[in-house]
Design an enzyme around this catalytic site. Structure first.
Site, PDB file in Angstrom:
ATOM      1  N   CYS A  86       0.975  -1.193  -0.045  1.00  0.00           N
ATOM      2  CA  CYS A  86       0.141   0.025   0.042  1.00  0.00           C
ATOM      3  C   CYS A  86       0.730   1.347   0.005  1.00  0.00           C
ATOM      4  O   CYS A  86       0.762   2.189  -0.830  1.00  0.00           O
ATOM      5  CB  CYS A  86      -0.865   0.002   1.212  1.00  0.00           C
ATOM      6  SG  CYS A  86      -1.980  -1.255   1.115  1.00  0.00           S
ATOM      7  N   ALA A  90     -10.963  -4.883   7.453  1.00  0.00           N
ATOM      8  CA  ALA A  90     -11.157  -5.458   6.061  1.00  0.00           C
ATOM      9  C   ALA A  90      -9.869  -6.190   5.511  1.00  0.00           C
ATOM     10  O   ALA A  90      -8.877  -5.741   5.554  1.00  0.00           O
ATOM     11  CB  ALA A  90     -11.366  -4.465   4.904  1.00  0.00           C
TER      12      ALA A  90
HETATM   13  N1  LIG Z   1      -8.153  -3.161   5.884  1.00  0.00           N
HETATM   14  C1  LIG Z   1      -6.608  -3.242   6.336  1.00  0.00           C
HETATM   15  N2  LIG Z   1      -6.092  -2.091   6.966  1.00  0.00           N
HETATM   16  C2  LIG Z   1      -4.758  -1.851   7.412  1.00  0.00           C
HETATM   17  O1  LIG Z   1      -4.379  -0.849   7.908  1.00  0.00           O
HETATM   18  C3  LIG Z   1      -4.027  -3.111   6.882  1.00  0.00           C
HETATM   19  C4  LIG Z   1      -4.390  -3.938   5.907  1.00  0.00           C
HETATM   20  N3  LIG Z   1      -5.748  -4.180   5.783  1.00  0.00           N
HETATM   21  N4  LIG Z   1      -3.554  -4.961   5.815  1.00  0.00           N
HETATM   22  C5  LIG Z   1      -2.167  -4.951   5.967  1.00  0.00           C
HETATM   23  C6  LIG Z   1      -1.791  -4.104   7.012  1.00  0.00           C
HETATM   24  C7  LIG Z   1      -2.091  -4.801   8.151  1.00  0.00           C
HETATM   25  N5  LIG Z   1      -2.139  -3.247   8.976  1.00  0.00           N
HETATM   26  C8  LIG Z   1      -2.462  -3.269  10.231  1.00  0.00           C
HETATM   27  C9  LIG Z   1      -3.398  -4.222  10.822  1.00  0.00           C
HETATM   28  C10 LIG Z   1      -4.045  -3.965  12.204  1.00  0.00           C
HETATM   29  C11 LIG Z   1      -3.716  -2.783  12.989  1.00  0.00           C
HETATM   30  C12 LIG Z   1      -4.379  -2.644  14.199  1.00  0.00           C
HETATM   31  O2  LIG Z   1      -4.880  -3.785  14.637  1.00  0.00           O
HETATM   32  N6  LIG Z   1      -4.032  -1.721  14.855  1.00  0.00           N
HETATM   33  C13 LIG Z   1      -4.556  -1.360  16.090  1.00  0.00           C
HETATM   34  C14 LIG Z   1      -3.544  -1.909  17.262  1.00  0.00           C
HETATM   35  C15 LIG Z   1      -2.463  -2.737  16.975  1.00  0.00           C
HETATM   36  C16 LIG Z   1      -1.597  -3.004  18.384  1.00  0.00           C
HETATM   37  O3  LIG Z   1      -2.044  -2.115  19.275  1.00  0.00           O
HETATM   38  O4  LIG Z   1      -0.511  -3.663  17.905  1.00  0.00           O
HETATM   39  C17 LIG Z   1      -4.927  -0.190  16.239  1.00  0.00           C
HETATM   40  O5  LIG Z   1      -5.539   0.317  17.190  1.00  0.00           O
HETATM   41  O6  LIG Z   1      -4.547   0.847  15.403  1.00  0.00           O
HETATM   42  C18 LIG Z   1      -2.860  -1.933  12.305  1.00  0.00           C
HETATM   43  C19 LIG Z   1      -2.302  -2.095  11.032  1.00  0.00           C
HETATM   44  C20 LIG Z   1      -2.020  -2.370   7.997  1.00  0.00           C
HETATM   45  N7  LIG Z   1      -2.446  -2.988   7.268  1.00  0.00           N
HETATM   46  O1  LIG Z   2       0.443  -0.486   5.376  1.00  0.00           O
HETATM   47  C1  LIG Z   2      -0.680  -0.443   5.107  1.00  0.00           C
HETATM   48  C2  LIG Z   2      -1.352  -1.556   4.486  1.00  0.00           C
HETATM   49  C3  LIG Z   2      -2.465  -1.666   4.099  1.00  0.00           C
HETATM   50  N1  LIG Z   2      -3.419  -0.708   4.379  1.00  0.00           N
HETATM   51  C4  LIG Z   2      -4.895  -0.867   3.854  1.00  0.00           C
HETATM   52  C5  LIG Z   2      -5.330  -0.099   2.770  1.00  0.00           C
HETATM   53  C6  LIG Z   2      -6.630  -0.801   2.240  1.00  0.00           C
HETATM   54  O2  LIG Z   2      -7.669  -0.617   3.276  1.00  0.00           O
HETATM   55  C7  LIG Z   2      -6.172  -2.333   2.360  1.00  0.00           C
HETATM   56  C8  LIG Z   2      -5.464  -3.095   1.131  1.00  0.00           C
HETATM   57  O3  LIG Z   2      -6.477  -3.155   0.345  1.00  0.00           O
HETATM   58  P1  LIG Z   2      -6.496  -3.002  -1.262  1.00  0.00           P
HETATM   59  O4  LIG Z   2      -7.783  -3.662  -1.814  1.00  0.00           O
HETATM   60  O5  LIG Z   2      -5.164  -3.664  -1.535  1.00  0.00           O
HETATM   61  O6  LIG Z   2      -6.314  -1.515  -1.519  1.00  0.00           O
HETATM   62  O7  LIG Z   2      -5.045  -2.188   3.443  1.00  0.00           O
HETATM   63  C9  LIG Z   2      -2.936   0.475   4.769  1.00  0.00           C
HETATM   64  O8  LIG Z   2      -3.794   1.549   4.889  1.00  0.00           O
HETATM   65  N2  LIG Z   2      -1.637   0.544   5.209  1.00  0.00           N
END
Ligand SMILES: Nc1nc(=O)c2c([nH]1)NC[C@@H]1CN(c3ccc(C(=O)N[C@@H](CCC(=O)O)C(=O)O)cc3)CN21
Ligand SMILES: O=c1ccn([C@H]2C[C@H](O)[C@@H](COP(=O)(O)O)O2)c(=O)[nH]1
EC number: 2.1.1.45
Length: 279
Positions: free
Chosen positions: A154, A278
């Site tokens: 991304c 998502a």
């Molecule tokens: N839909 C989506 N959003 C994203 O931000 C995202 C993806 N997919 N796919 C790949 C990565 C994974 N990422 C993520 C996934 C989860 C959190 C999350 O759960 N954050 C929580 C706290 C996490 C913690 O304390 O370690 C938050 O409140 O931000 C953050 C980034 C960013 N990316």
């Molecule tokens: O570093 C990251 C990784 C992922 N995301 C978010 C952006 C989108 O909501 C999904 C990826 O879906 P696509 O359909 O491939 O765009 O994950 C982000 O914000 N930051």
């Protein structure tokens, strides 16, 4: 109000009022339901880090340490192996994107950095001539996408430039992101690339300058509207958080550790929000 909080609030309003709906969206929630989002295109912001303007909101706690550890996994470890991220760094939030039972997220991110020796080439270019205008990290590598499954990066391109002001050399950076789940990852992504900029600046003994952040598709998912309204009802902190990197000038890029970073004056509004992502 601090710049980052104002930009975040303006972006939420802008998406809720002027955004358009995705059609045929790729991701799904855990329930299997398609995850549509409301989005705007072409968002841009500029932060002068040297004046204490950091791209972090205080409207909710942001997992900055995890964000920095994820960045070190990509640019120091140069792997997409989830055991390294989860066991060495304690960051669990990538597990949903494992490719099959491979234990990794595909030939993406850190594996792409290693495959093309991107970090080596970047540091080399800046060493040979800091004023060259070709300092680019590009994770958008079609050959890698063809070689394996996996979520496409991304935040995929970063450019660096030096700028002299009097005796000081400043390092500026531009992060380009194709897609951003704004409420979850806007500040995670921005701050982790600020951390990268700080590490490169320290490696060369330069100061940190400006950070430019471009997002092409900036969205709020359809299950995040209550969270968006909750954020709009909050009052940002009076304090201005500053990220510090406590190592001497000239410290090798690969010797910098998560604990060398310190986020001071960070008093985000609580409680934390929860997100059903998502995937
Ligand atoms: N839909 C989506 N959003 C994203 O931000 C995202 C993806 N997919 N796919 C790949 C990565 C994974 N990422 C993520 C996934 C989860 C959190 C999350 O759960 N954050 C929580 C706290 C996490 C913690 O304390 O370690 C938050 O409140 O931000 C953050 C980034 C960013 N990316
Ligand atoms: O570093 C990251 C990784 C992922 N995301 C978010 C952006 C989108 O909501 C999904 C990826 O879906 P696509 O359909 O491939 O765009 O994950 C982000 O914000 N930051």
């Amino acid at each position: 109000m601090r710049k980052a909080d104002k930009i975040f609030i303006d972006n939420i309003h802008n998406i809720l009022e002027n955004g358009v709906w995705s059609e045929n969206a790729r991701p799904k929630y855990k329930s299997g339901v398609t995850a549509n989002s409301k989005y705007i295109t072409g968002s841009f912001a500029e932060y002068d880090l040297s004046k204490g303007e950091f791209p972090i909101t205080t409207l909710r706690p942001i997992a900055i340490k995890s964000a920095i550890k994820e960045l070190l996994w990509i640019y120091q470890e140069q792997t997409s192996n989830l055991d390294v991220l989860e066991e060495k760094y304690g960051v669990k939030y990538w597990s949903e994107w494992e490719v099959g039972d491979s234990g990794n997220i595909g030939l993406r991110y850190g594996a792409t950095v290693k495959q093309h020796d991107i970090m080596g080439k970047l540091l080399d270019g800046l060493t040979k001539n800091p004023w060259n205008r070709r300092n680019i990290i590009n994770l958008w590598q079609y050959a890698d996408f063809e070689a394996s499954e996996g979520l496409l990066p991304c935040a995929f391109m970063t450019m660096f430039d030096v700028r002299r002001v009097g005796e000081d050399i400043f390092l500026d950076a531009t992060l380009t992101q194709r897609s951003n789940d704004m409420l979850v990852a806007h500040h995670i992504n921005a701050m982790q690339y600020v951390a990268l900029q700080m590490m490169i600046a320290k490696h060369f003994g330069w100061k940190i300058g400006k950070f430019f952040y471009f997002v092409n598709n900036l969205h709020i998912y359809d299950n995040q509207f209550d969270n968006a309204k909750e954020l709009l009802s909050r009052t940002p902190s009076e304090k201005n958080p500053i990220l510090k990197l406590n190592v001497p000038d000239g410290t090798n890029f690969f010797d910098i550790k998560p604990e060398d970073f310190e986020l001071v004056d960070y008093e985000p509004v609580k409680p934390q929000l929860t997100f059903d992502l998502a995937i």
